[in-house]
Design an enzyme around this catalytic site. Sequence first.
Site, short mmCIF file in Angstrom:
data_model
loop_
_atom_site.label_atom_id
_atom_site.label_comp_id
_atom_site.label_asym_id
_atom_site.label_seq_id
_atom_site.Cartn_x
_atom_site.Cartn_y
_atom_site.Cartn_z
N CYS A 1 0.82 -1.21 0.00
CA CYS A 1 0.00 0.00 0.00
C CYS A 1 0.86 1.26 0.00
O CYS A 1 2.01 1.24 0.41
CB CYS A 1 -0.91 0.02 1.22
N CYS B 1 12.45 -5.23 1.83
CA CYS B 1 11.90 -6.04 0.74
C CYS B 1 12.62 -5.76 -0.57
O CYS B 1 12.57 -4.64 -1.09
CB CYS B 1 10.41 -5.75 0.59
N ASP C 1 11.86 -8.82 -18.77
CA ASP C 1 10.83 -8.46 -17.81
C ASP C 1 11.45 -8.44 -16.42
O ASP C 1 12.52 -9.01 -16.20
CB ASP C 1 9.66 -9.43 -17.85
N ASP C 2 10.77 -7.77 -15.48
CA ASP C 2 11.32 -7.67 -14.13
C ASP C 2 11.15 -8.96 -13.34
O ASP C 2 11.96 -9.27 -12.47
CB ASP C 2 10.69 -6.51 -13.37
#
Length: 484
Positions: free
Chosen positions: A2, A266, A375-376
């Site tokens: 979030c 993270c 791509d990631d």
Amino acid sequence: MCGIFGIVAAKNSESVEELPILALNGLSALQHRGTESAGLVGSDGITKNQVEIIKGQGLVRDVFTEDSIYKMKDNRLLIGHNRYSTAGKKKSGINCVQPFVVYTARGTVSIAHNGELVDAKKKRKEVLHEGVGLSTDTDSELIAQMVAKSIALNVKCHTDADYGEITRELAATMSALNMSYSLLVMTYDRIYAIRDPFGNRPLCVGTVFDRETGGEIAYCAASESCAFPMNSKINFEVRPGEIVELSENGIRSVWQMKPQSPLAMCIFEYVYFARNDSEIEGQQVQSVREECGRTMALEDTVEADLIGNVPESSLSAAIGYASQSGIPFEPVFHRNSYVGRSFIQPNNEMRQNAIKMKFGVLKKKVNDQRVVLVDDSIVRGNTMKTLVKLLREAGAKEVHLRIASPPVKFPCFMGINIPTRAELIASNKTIEEICEYVGADSVRYLSVEGLLNSVQKGIEKSTTFAVGHCTACLTGNYPTTIEI
């Protein structure tokens, strides 16, 4: 994942009416972190038991109207939240829209939370058995009620405290919580920015300046620095285990818990979540992603005619891969800007629909070409299978996938919507099987060591940043005990 944003007017600031717009712009800049709902709570800085609240489901632009923002014009403090739920539809209702507001023995306290408590079930039982009712099953409301309880206990012991000062209560709550949380907690006259002792989710604070005079007009806090207005500076990132107070008098650190060792920031913030122009751990996210691409090219070589990328978050990695490999970069897809990020959709059906609407292929670029598609990450494999098919249909001779992160094999319990290994393609298939499933000619991933080196290479050693990153979804090594 979030997005949270808070802002406080500086003492004697004449720009109070700007604050709701700055808060709205901040939430809009954090829209990539959550698209299900948004909310904003404001305080006038005087009234202890009254706040203005705007909440709704949908994007920031849909929730906030000109009239509703106008009602916030006299508020000197505001905190906001963009929601990304991590446990399906039951956590996505209107009752779960943040910030949460609780009425306590010291007035209203509003809380915006980014992260997910790994011991939420245990703490929920404790709170319920103590006679506290909960209206939702979110860990964010749980934190709010734990803060309210701590306030009630401390009021009995400390009656001489400043009515808006709740540092002791927040410190007590932090001591009772496990990861993961970055919080904004607002009383009637100040905002606290709080980060768990693992440093799992990012959080930074900054100062907003008057464009003409250069004087300080406000102090802000956000998940990412991209939420700060142009006429501002980043003061610092909240340290793991730290409580930082923002008031009309400025920004100050008021409490520091001993950080966990090792820390567990993270690593997927760098891979996917954070915006390219944000700064985390003293470095710009875009530079890390380019370094991941360069490292991937060093770890693997392939003969090809062009490098393409999956828009938008893998653009930097593709540029890095192209610069290191010497193979030219060309855009191969057009991305429909009006379709949201498929990864953060709350269920698989919605993710599949989003993928189908999101991409169009640039046929003249790829026809009769050997394409390396960067791509990631590959999480569920939904997107990649569709994109490889689109490139084949457009005439690509070969399609080689290069993924700028290691295989995601394990679920996350700290705030990412990967609740089971059954959903993870790399947990259930070998790389060869993944290659066959998506229809590519080859698939290669960046190594765990390559990712860690790319991330840690740019962290300034002269700063106070301690290096430590959570790689649980890649390695299965969780930074704390997980209670399922």
